[in-house]
Design a protein around this motif. Structure first.
Motif, PDB file in Angstrom:
ATOM      1  N   ASN A 265       0.847  -1.195   0.000  1.00 44.18           N
ATOM      2  CA  ASN A 265       0.000   0.000   0.000  1.00 44.18           C
ATOM      3  C   ASN A 265       0.884   1.246   0.000  1.00 44.18           C
ATOM      4  N   GLN A 266       1.185   1.744  -1.189  1.00 40.44           N
ATOM      5  CA  GLN A 266       2.072   2.891  -1.343  1.00 40.44           C
ATOM      6  C   GLN A 266       1.475   4.153  -0.710  1.00 40.44           C
ATOM      7  N   GLN A 267       0.160   4.266  -0.728  1.00 44.24           N
ATOM      8  CA  GLN A 267      -0.493   5.457  -0.179  1.00 44.24           C
ATOM      9  C   GLN A 267      -0.244   5.562   1.327  1.00 44.24           C
TER      10      GLN A 267
ATOM     11  N   GLN B 282       3.442   6.569   2.003  1.00 43.98           N
ATOM     12  CA  GLN B 282       3.808   7.945   1.672  1.00 43.98           C
ATOM     13  C   GLN B 282       3.009   8.991   2.448  1.00 43.98           C
ATOM     14  N   HIS B 283       2.081   8.552   3.291  1.00 47.09           N
ATOM     15  CA  HIS B 283       1.245   9.499   4.033  1.00 47.09           C
ATOM     16  C   HIS B 283       2.104  10.323   4.987  1.00 47.09           C
TER      17      HIS B 283
END
Length: 585
Positions: free
Chosen positions: A324-326, A329-330
């Motif tokens: 889960n890249q999101q 990067q959060h």
């Protein structure tokens, strides 16, 4: 008839001389045992010699290949290649600025140099040159052209996965492990296997087959274990990305001791299919496979590459959850639990200072820090961790040590298990007043399937107890000390009690990672002279001796999240790394 009568009288009528018979039988049995022992050790010695010969042959052939490449490519800027982070290296490989051949030979050359100093490799994988010739067909892979080192126990076709024990020699893998298959599919080139402690159940790094591995920052210190060869090779600059395994801190400890980043995912987030073990079947304290690299972005890139459809097809037991890249990067502020001392093993002065400095930086960056403690830690260590590990009386591990010498670092751990059960009970009563309860419990064992089922149920109950406290504090993640600095050689086997900082997150199956944040100062060393520990027992005194002489060595902190929140754990690690990098500018 007369002759038959005489025969009967001679053979059956006389009273047998049992003293002579028993004496002859005992002598014969003793002689046979001595012969079998001698023969067994001779065969073990031959196996070891063959393994060492394979290693030397692979090193020599690799060195020749590097020399030939350098002669034909004098323009290669090896120092530039070795200085790049994994993310930047991957970018330049995909963009064509660097060629896979130049990168590969630069890292092989550096690996050979590091191995000469540290003895961190068990074998160069010569098949990697064949893979290099065909690397163009994998240009779309996320790790295209990246050389990757792998821990000894990770299966590679045609090569042993020894776990540092002689009984696993001359048993080459019939196929690649799932991790190796996926790495290759993503364009990575596994090129070397790295050393481990005997049986993998130690956080030193030496075995009777390949010898002792040294720390890249100080040869008087251990690189940690059991992924110690990986830690030493990456910490020494010979690899940009490696794969290890972790059952009690085996990725995190060498990462901390060698000054690199390491990540233990939730168990079974990455496939273990095709890997070797000396404790297979033990389910109370779970093992995980994970990446080791110079920075957190390197860990994340590796996880992203491995968590792909190809792995999910090869091993359907792995949940098909892509990276889960999101979440990674959060940037929203986090609510972070923390503790400086777990109440079981007092941290070294540098460990405590690193935790306090990290806490202060996180607070200044807008994150909320909340005091947290693991409930009933002594109970968890004594009744859950140790009873889980020794539920079979360590019979499985001991069976893997037969037929050869035992490494000095492991010997002190296994002596109690070789004693009769009654002697163990008596010994536990006699030594209890002078040693920690952990060491006493470690010589005891469960006695039935019912005991094992009850122990598994207790582990499950404890996990929910910890998670309830986590929810009560409304935490996103947890910050805690990381074992360190690197110990003097041969101390890890004497200090299993110090594992409370790492092994708890294998018991709980929480993802956990390590980020180096500081180095040991002269002030830390001075404070260490007055170290008393939490109990003032033999193990606290040994701990002070173990970490003495660590000035300049790396010190890390540990970042933890709830099960299956691996990306959140990595995101927290990256935030810690970012804050310290900015502070140093």
């Amino acid at each position: 008839m007369d002759r038959m009568d005489n025969f009967d009288q001679v053979n059956f009528g006389a009273e047998p001389n049992w003293t002579v018979i028993l004496t002859a039988t005992a002598c014969g049995t003793g002689a046979l045992m001595l012969f079998l022992n001698w023969f067994g050790h001779k065969q073990s010695w031959k196996k070891i010699q063959r393994a060492k010969a394979r290693k030397e042959t692979s090193l020599q052939r690799a060195e020749l290949a590097v020399l030939q490449f350098n002669e034909s490519h004098p323009e290669t800027d090896t120092s530039l290649i070795l200085s790049l982070s994994l993310a930047e290296l991957s970018k330049q490989l995909k963009g064509g600025t660097l060629t896979p051949e130049a990168v590969f030979h630069s890292y092989v050359e550096k690996t050979l140099e590091v191995n000469r100093r540290l003895n961190c490799c068990t074998e160069v994988l010569l098949e990697s040159w064949d893979q290099l010739e065909d690397i163009g067909s994998h240009k779309d892979g996320l790790l295209y052209g990246v050389p990757v080192s792998i821990k000894d126990n990770i299966g590679y076709k045609g090569h042993d996965s020894t776990c540092g024990v002689i009984c696993k020699l001359d048993l080459p893998a019939t196929g690649d492990s799932v991790l190796v298959e996926v790495l290759k599919r993503q364009g990575a080139i596994p090129f070397v296997k790295t050393n481990v402690p005997q049986s993998l159940l130690s956080y030193d790094c030496g075995n009777p087959i390949y010898g002792l591995t040294l720390n890249p920052h100080n040869p008087q210190k251990t690189p940690g274990g059991s992924s110690g060869g990986e830690g030493a090779l990456i910490g020494g600059g010979g690899s940009v990305l490696g794969m290890g395994s972790d059952i009690g801190g085996s990725i995190r400890i060498p990462s901390s001791f060698c000054g690199i980043c390491g990540f233990k995912p939730t168990a079974n987030r990455l496939s273990s299919r095709g890997a070797s073990s000396c404790s297979r079947g033990q389910k109370s304290v779970l093992s995980s496979f994970g990446p080791m690299a110079r920075d957190v972005d390197g860990l994340a890139l590796c996880m992203q590459a491995l968590l792909c459809d190809h792995m999910f097809r090869l091993d359907p037991t792995v949940p098909p959850i892509p990276f889960n890249q999101q979440v990674y990067q959060h940037s929203k502020p986090l609510r972070i639990g923390y503790y400086e001392n777990d109440g079981y093993a007092m941290p070294s002065p540098s460990m405590g200072r690193a935790l306090r400095e990290t806490k202060a930086l996180l607070e200044s960056a807008g994150h909320t820090l909340v005091p947290f403690s693991l409930p009933r830690l002594s109970y968890a260590m004594h009744e859950l961790v140790l009873r889980g590990f020794s539920g079979d009386g360590c019979a499985t591990m001991l069976s893997n040590l037969k037929g050869g010498p035992v490494d000095p670092s492991l010997r002190v751990q296994i002596i109690p298990y070789g004693l009769p059960r009654t002697v163990k009970k008596i010994l536990s009563i006699l030594i209890k007043p002078i040693v920690s309860a952990l060491q006493v419990c470690s010589i005891q064992r469960g006695s039935s399937v019912q005991d094992l089922w009850r122990q598994h149920a207790d582990v499950e109950d404890y996990m929910h107890e910890v998670m309830a406290e986590w929810r009560r504090c409304e935490l996103d993640v947890l910050l805690c000390p990381m074992m360190g600095p690197a110990y003097n050689h041969n101390y890890p086997g004497k200090l299993t009690s110090a594992l409370s900082y790492t092994i708890m997150y294998n018991l709980l199956n929480f993802p956990a990672g390590v980020v180096p944040v500081s180095t040991v100062t002269a002030e830390d060393e001075e404070e260490l002279r007055h170290y008393k520990g939490n109990y003032g027992d033999l193990w606290d005194k040994l701990y002070r001796k173990a970490v003495t002489g660590g000035e300049g060595l790396p010190v890390a902190v540990q970042c933890v999240a709830l099960p299956w929140q691996d990306e959140l754990c990595l995101r927290f690690m990256r935030e810690v790394e970012r804050l310290f990098r900015e502070m140093k500018k």
